[in-house]
Design a protein around this motif. Structure first.
Motif, PDB file in Angstrom:
ATOM      1  N   ASN A 135       0.937  -1.146   0.082  1.00 40.75           N
ATOM      2  CA  ASN A 135      -0.021   0.017  -0.054  1.00 40.75           C
ATOM      3  C   ASN A 135       0.886   1.288  -0.070  1.00 40.75           C
ATOM      4  O   ASN A 135       2.000   1.038   0.067  1.00 40.75           O
ATOM      5  N   ASP A 138       1.000   6.038   3.622  1.00 39.94           N
ATOM      6  CA  ASP A 138      -0.152   6.971   3.997  1.00 39.94           C
ATOM      7  C   ASP A 138       0.188   7.892   5.159  1.00 39.94           C
ATOM      8  O   ASP A 138       0.092   9.109   5.252  1.00 39.94           O
ATOM      9  N   ASN A 150      -3.979   4.002  -5.787  1.00 38.73           N
ATOM     10  CA  ASN A 150      -3.291   2.797  -5.841  1.00 38.73           C
ATOM     11  C   ASN A 150      -3.276   2.227  -7.114  1.00 38.73           C
ATOM     12  O   ASN A 150      -2.371   1.054  -7.465  1.00 38.73           O
TER      13      ASN A 150
HETATM   14  N1  GLU Z   1      -3.744   4.090   0.178  1.00 42.00           N
HETATM   15  C1  GLU Z   1      -5.203   4.569   0.324  1.00 42.00           C
HETATM   16  C2  GLU Z   1      -5.646   3.726   1.559  1.00 42.00           C
HETATM   17  O1  GLU Z   1      -5.219   2.483   1.789  1.00 42.00           O
HETATM   18  C3  GLU Z   1      -5.702   4.114  -0.950  1.00 42.00           C
HETATM   19  C4  GLU Z   1      -5.619   4.939  -2.138  1.00 42.00           C
HETATM   20  C5  GLU Z   1      -6.471   4.523  -3.434  1.00 42.00           C
HETATM   21  O2  GLU Z   1      -7.573   3.681  -3.186  1.00 42.00           O
HETATM   22  O3  GLU Z   1      -5.964   4.931  -4.673  1.00 42.00           O
HETATM   23  O4  GLU Z   1      -6.691   4.018   1.987  1.00 42.00           O
END
Ligand code: GLU
Length: 378
Positions: A135, A138, A150
């Motif tokens: 991931n 963040d 993502n």
């Molecule tokens: N990194 C974000 C999360 O895990 C999601 C980003 C995305 O969905 O593009 O909440």
């Protein structure tokens, strides 16, 4: 086609079921784990890219709305990433699969040393039979160092890993010939042979604000993945057996994007094209040089250079543009901006002299950008 190494990306609404729930759905994760286990039994190496951390953090922090400020989002991601990984670890353990968390930011990919380090970590995890789960980091990512979505992160990871296939599992069934929310007769595009203006228009245009159903970032991801040599699918994540249906090319499984190149660009060129970040300046070349770079794959020599813009030193990333301003390549320069200005237009035999007059250093490479460090942009 044999898919040896695949990357699967799961979006937040696919993971949570798209309703009120903020937590990743155990039933869905179980079906995902069964499918990934099946792929591994078929001899494929799998990496998972997951969203859903910020949303999962909402319940832990008892937030009733999606966090808006950056510190709130970071706090939610910090709590939610743990929740997410705990759930994955728990479910995948039932299939005898250990999971390894890999959190990345744009900065980790921009630096060549960190990029190579990250790749070594993935290789070690895959060799040990673990499932890397990726991931964006963040909790530390501010806008400047963020990949931001993502879909793009998954494409960068598939390029980093030299993957053969990328599956974007989402709440849409694929790319439609027009906006399916506005036109009930919109048709699923089953196969995209090459990304072109027509394809981009179907997604509402890559430059438009919204796109349809997040299609804009998915097509941006397709550009990265396919030009790195991978096939890509956009598919409905909750369709039973979606992963094998896509890879087995079952009709209606989703939208398939064909890999762009028959020969895969080298690891260094893939990094240069997609991960290396913002160029420090621009080397402007004449049309003859553009043709030689594009058609013959040669190095950029001083004779083809018209001028240099920006501020760069040897080893820096620079854009290469023609005299109309169109940027068509990028690469690592062997000369500083001042030196490029001094040797612009010089025949190779005159370079040392031109640099001498300009007080240049003793080292005089023949190329401004060597072809091994130069990549054409699709
Ligand atoms: N990194 C974000 C999360 O895990 C999601 C980003 C995305 O969905 O593009 O909440």
């Amino acid at each position: 086609m044999q898919f040896r190494r695949i990357v699967v990306k799961v979006g937040t609404s696919t993971l949570t079921g798209g309703g009120e729930s903020t937590l990743p759905d155990r039933v869905f994760i179980n079906s995902l784990a069964a499918q990934i286990a099946e792929q591994r039994q078929r001899g494929r190496q799998v990496t998972l890219v997951t969203s859903g951390a910020i949303r999962a953090g909402m319940s832990g922090l008892k937030l009733t709305h999606r966090p808006r400020t950056i510190p709130e989002k970071q706090a939610a991601a910090s709590v939610g990433q743990g929740v997410l990984m705990a759930r994955y670890a728990d479910v995948f353990a039932n299939y005898g699969i250990a999971v390894g968390q890999v959190l990345l930011t744009r900065d980790d990919l921009r630096s060549r040393a960190r990029y190579v380090n990250a790749r070594n970590t993935f290789e070690a995890l895959l060799a040990a039979g673990a499932l890397p789960i990726v991931n964006e980091n963040d909790t530390v990512a501010t806008d400047e160092i963020k990949v931001g979505d993502n879909d793009t992160l998954a494409a960068l990871v598939s390029s980093l890993l030299d993957a053969d296939a990328l599956l974007l599992l989402s709440d849409v069934a694929g790319l439609f010939d027009r906006d399916p929310t506005a036109f009930p007769d919109a048709r699923l595009v089953e196969r995209v042979a090459a990304l072109n203006a027509e394809t981009l228009a179907m997604a509402g245009g890559i430059g438009s604000a919204g796109g349809t159903g997040g299609m804009r970032t998915k097509l941006a991801a397709a550009r990265i993945a396919t030009s790195s040599g991978a096939a890509m699918w956009i598919a409905q994540g909750r369709r039973p057996g979606v992963i094998s249906d896509c890879l087995d090319q079952v009709s209606g499984a989703g939208t398939y994007f064909a890999p762009a190149a028959s020969t895969r660009p080298s690891a260094r060129k893939r990094w240069l094209a997609w991960a290396s970040g913002e160029p420090r300046g621009t080397v402007v070349v004449n049309l003859c040089a553009r043709r030689v770079l594009e058609e013959e794959g040669r190095s950029l020599l001083p004779v083809g250079v018209v001028r240099a813009e920006g501020d760069f030193s040897p080893g820096d990333l620079v854009a290469v543009a023609d005299e109309t301003g169109a940027v068509f390549a990028r690469g690592l320069t062997q000369y500083s901006r001042q030196s490029v200005a001094s040797i612009a237009g010089c025949a190779t035999t005159a370079v040392a002299g031109a640099l001498g007059q300009a007080g240049g250093g003793s080292q005089t490479p023949v190329e401004v950008i060597h072809r091994d460090c130069l990549v054409l942009l699709p």
